[in-house]
Design a protein around this motif. Structure first.
Motif, mmCIF file in Angstrom:
data_model
loop_
_atom_site.group_PDB
_atom_site.id
_atom_site.type_symbol
_atom_site.label_atom_id
_atom_site.label_comp_id
_atom_site.label_asym_id
_atom_site.label_seq_id
_atom_site.Cartn_x
_atom_site.Cartn_y
_atom_site.Cartn_z
ATOM 1 N N GLU A 24 0.807 -1.222 0.000
ATOM 2 C CA GLU A 24 0.000 0.000 0.000
ATOM 3 C C GLU A 24 0.838 1.270 0.000
ATOM 4 O OE1 GLU A 24 -4.149 1.530 1.907
ATOM 5 O OE2 GLU A 24 -2.780 0.541 3.292
ATOM 6 N N HIS A 80 -10.301 4.214 -0.941
ATOM 7 C CA HIS A 80 -9.907 3.054 -1.745
ATOM 8 C C HIS A 80 -10.655 3.027 -3.077
ATOM 9 C CE1 HIS A 80 -6.856 0.593 0.166
ATOM 10 N NE2 HIS A 80 -7.314 1.065 1.313
ATOM 11 N N ASN A 89 -1.915 0.218 -7.582
ATOM 12 C CA ASN A 89 -2.877 -0.333 -6.637
ATOM 13 C C ASN A 89 -2.978 -1.845 -6.843
ATOM 14 O OD1 ASN A 89 -5.034 -1.040 -5.036
ATOM 15 N ND2 ASN A 89 -6.418 0.512 -5.835
#
Length: 114
Positions: A24, A80, A89
């Motif tokens: 992330e 998100h 991502n």
């Protein structure tokens, strides 16, 4: 009785474990410029004080924290969704999205039932 607040915490903690798998820090503003090795180190160690604070506040059962945490879970889901098309991502599979949606869902349910 089911504790939606606790379930929200469980799901967001599981998400942070999954966030390591999905790297992330590559999409996280402020950390995205780091190489993977250093990004992992920074990402992991930043979570130590963050988890301590969240767990400390969670156990104190303060109403203000509870409401704020629930809003955070919902905003986290929205973020998100906004970063879904980011080229780095890796939150693309059903496992990641079950966890992300679960956190937001239980945050919303806790807001609606308290």
């Amino acid at each position: 009785m089911i504790d939606f607040h606790l379930l929200g915490l469980v799901f967001i903690l599981m998400h942070e474990m999954d966030a390591i798998r999905c790297k992330e820090w590559r999409i996280f503003p402020g950390l995205s410029f780091l190489n993977d090795k250093f990004g992992l180190i920074v990402f992991v160690f930043l979570h130590i004080p963050l988890f301590y604070w969240v767990l400390y506040e969670f156990q104190s059962n303060g109403e203000g924290f509870r409401i704020g945490f629930n809003y955070f879970l919902i905003i986290h889901l929205v973020l998100h969704l906004l970063f879904l098309m980011h080229k780095k991502n890796e939150f693309k599979d059903w496992i990641s999205w079950t966890i992300i949606l679960g956190a937001g869902f239980f945050g919303l349910l806790d807001l609606l039932t308290t």
